[in-house]
Design a protein around this motif. Structure first.
Motif, PDB file in Angstrom:
ATOM      1  N   PHE A  70       0.830  -1.201   0.000  1.00  0.00           N
ATOM      2  CA  PHE A  70       0.000   0.000   0.000  1.00  0.00           C
ATOM      3  C   PHE A  70       0.865   1.251   0.000  1.00  0.00           C
ATOM      4  O   PHE A  70       0.535   2.243  -0.646  1.00  0.00           O
ATOM      5  CB  PHE A  70      -0.930   0.007   1.216  1.00  0.00           C
ATOM      6  CG  PHE A  70      -1.654   1.314   1.388  1.00  0.00           C
ATOM      7  CD1 PHE A  70      -2.593   1.731   0.450  1.00  0.00           C
ATOM      8  CD2 PHE A  70      -1.388   2.142   2.471  1.00  0.00           C
ATOM      9  CE1 PHE A  70      -3.254   2.937   0.587  1.00  0.00           C
ATOM     10  CE2 PHE A  70      -2.044   3.353   2.615  1.00  0.00           C
ATOM     11  CZ  PHE A  70      -2.987   3.755   1.677  1.00  0.00           C
ATOM     12  N   ALA A  71       1.979   1.211   0.729  1.00  0.00           N
ATOM     13  CA  ALA A  71       2.871   2.377   0.748  1.00  0.00           C
ATOM     14  C   ALA A  71       3.392   2.689  -0.654  1.00  0.00           C
ATOM     15  O   ALA A  71       3.488   3.858  -1.054  1.00  0.00           O
ATOM     16  CB  ALA A  71       4.040   2.124   1.706  1.00  0.00           C
ATOM     17  N   ASP A  72       3.718   1.646  -1.425  1.00  0.00           N
ATOM     18  CA  ASP A  72       4.163   1.857  -2.809  1.00  0.00           C
ATOM     19  C   ASP A  72       3.049   2.487  -3.639  1.00  0.00           C
ATOM     20  O   ASP A  72       3.284   3.401  -4.439  1.00  0.00           O
ATOM     21  CB  ASP A  72       4.567   0.520  -3.440  1.00  0.00           C
ATOM     22  CG  ASP A  72       5.730  -0.139  -2.718  1.00  0.00           C
ATOM     23  OD1 ASP A  72       6.626   0.587  -2.265  1.00  0.00           O
ATOM     24  OD2 ASP A  72       5.733  -1.385  -2.618  1.00  0.00           O
ATOM     25  N   PHE A  73       1.840   1.978  -3.464  1.00  0.00           N
ATOM     26  CA  PHE A  73       0.684   2.503  -4.195  1.00  0.00           C
ATOM     27  C   PHE A  73       0.422   3.958  -3.825  1.00  0.00           C
ATOM     28  O   PHE A  73       0.216   4.815  -4.692  1.00  0.00           O
ATOM     29  CB  PHE A  73      -0.535   1.647  -3.886  1.00  0.00           C
ATOM     30  CG  PHE A  73      -1.845   2.240  -4.309  1.00  0.00           C
ATOM     31  CD1 PHE A  73      -2.167   2.387  -5.655  1.00  0.00           C
ATOM     32  CD2 PHE A  73      -2.780   2.638  -3.357  1.00  0.00           C
ATOM     33  CE1 PHE A  73      -3.388   2.936  -6.046  1.00  0.00           C
ATOM     34  CE2 PHE A  73      -3.995   3.184  -3.738  1.00  0.00           C
ATOM     35  CZ  PHE A  73      -4.296   3.341  -5.087  1.00  0.00           C
ATOM     36  N   GLN A  74       0.439   4.265  -2.536  1.00  0.00           N
ATOM     37  CA  GLN A  74       0.166   5.625  -2.073  1.00  0.00           C
ATOM     38  C   GLN A  74       1.197   6.607  -2.633  1.00  0.00           C
ATOM     39  O   GLN A  74       0.852   7.714  -3.068  1.00  0.00           O
ATOM     40  CB  GLN A  74       0.185   5.651  -0.547  1.00  0.00           C
ATOM     41  CG  GLN A  74      -0.306   6.950   0.060  1.00  0.00           C
ATOM     42  CD  GLN A  74      -0.362   6.869   1.586  1.00  0.00           C
ATOM     43  OE1 GLN A  74       0.301   6.036   2.188  1.00  0.00           O
ATOM     44  NE2 GLN A  74      -1.153   7.736   2.186  1.00  0.00           N
ATOM     45  N   LYS A  75       2.451   6.203  -2.646  1.00  0.00           N
ATOM     46  CA  LYS A  75       3.506   7.075  -3.194  1.00  0.00           C
ATOM     47  C   LYS A  75       3.297   7.294  -4.689  1.00  0.00           C
ATOM     48  O   LYS A  75       3.470   8.405  -5.205  1.00  0.00           O
ATOM     49  CB  LYS A  75       4.875   6.454  -2.935  1.00  0.00           C
ATOM     50  CG  LYS A  75       6.038   7.323  -3.421  1.00  0.00           C
ATOM     51  CD  LYS A  75       7.377   6.692  -3.090  1.00  0.00           C
ATOM     52  CE  LYS A  75       8.519   7.635  -3.445  1.00  0.00           C
ATOM     53  NZ  LYS A  75       8.517   8.030  -4.860  1.00  0.00           N
TER      54      LYS A  75
END
Length: 266
Positions: A70-75
């Protein structure tokens, strides 16, 4: 949903399902589409432009393909060229619901391939304080894989649902206890959730099958993953591609020749 590195994150059935859903505007999705139509489409409430929805869903699919978090997606959303003004909790819901949904549909395709050996499904949830009461009622239900019950209660069947479907042999199902008709809970399905790809139109099924074949060929030809993936990819090509077309047949032959050459060099 973190995923470990390596070829096994290339869940071709899940990716194929995700890539072939139609992007529609929220008014059409929520107000005019039937539950079955919703399973073949995707939308995002609060985004009024098709390009915004395509952008966000494209980033979700990128993480599905790469095994990102999710952190990759959010970035990626933050750094993207298209402005998407959605709070973190909405992005989290979009990411987890769509990743879980794609994995669930991908598992269904795999389970259908193997149903002669494993003809039963069991719904399996995470029994913690976050589990919905109605999903707790459904937890542990065991029915034949093609039972009509699964047409409305296949997991995941809600936003951020963490339940999964597990396939069982006849012996495993009987040992655990097959759920009888009178013991099925009266849990209403959520609109747009809970169905299976068996209800899709023939066009949708063919699109997914063709995409599975294309993805299989792509991953088959990746030299660092070929040996580990051989059996799974060959099964996907053989079983899931309904009507091979000449161009794909040529690529399949090329991929197999590449595998044989690598085997000779080993």
């Amino acid at each position: 949903m973190p995923v470990s590195a390596g070829f096994d994150v290339k869940f071709i059935e899940a990716i194929a399902y995700a890539l072939n859903r139609n992007v529609v505007l929220p008014d059409e999705y929520y107000d005019r589409m039937t539950p079955i139509q919703r399973q073949q489409a995707v939308s995002i409430a609060g985004l009024g432009q098709t390009e915004q929805i395509k952008h966000v869903m494209g980033l979700v699919n990128d993480q599905l393909d790469s095994g990102g978090t999710f952190a990759d997606f959010q970035k990626a959303v933050k750094d993207g060229d298209i402005d998407v003004n959605l709070p973190q909790h909405r992005l989290d819901n979009i990411f987890r619901t769509n990743i879980q949904g794609a994995y669930g549909r991908g598992r269904w395709y795999q389970q259908q391939q193997n149903k002669a050996e494993r003809p039963y499904l069991m719904r399996d949830g995470i029994n913690d304080s976050r589990q919905r009461p109605e999903h707790r009622e459904l937890d542990g239900i065991i029915r034949p894989i093609d039972d009509p019950f699964w047409q409305t209660h296949t997991a995941p069947d809600a936003f951020r649902c963490r339940c999964v479907m597990r396939s069982l042999t006849k012996e495993q199902a009987e040992a655990k206890g097959i759920t009888t008709d009178i013991n099925l809970p009266d849990v209403e399905p959520q609109n747009g959730f809970g169905g299976t790809p068996a209800q899709y139109t023939n066009r949708m099924t063919k699109l997914i099958n063709d995409k599975i074949a294309e993805l299989a060929i792509t991953y088959y030809k990746q030299s660092d993953a070929i040996l580990a993936a051989r059996q799974r990819i060959e099964a996907a090509i053989t079983v899931m591609l309904a009507q091979p077309i000449p161009e794909l047949a040529v690529l399949i032959d090329e991929a197999k020749e590449l595998l044989e050459e690598q085997g000779d060099d080993a």
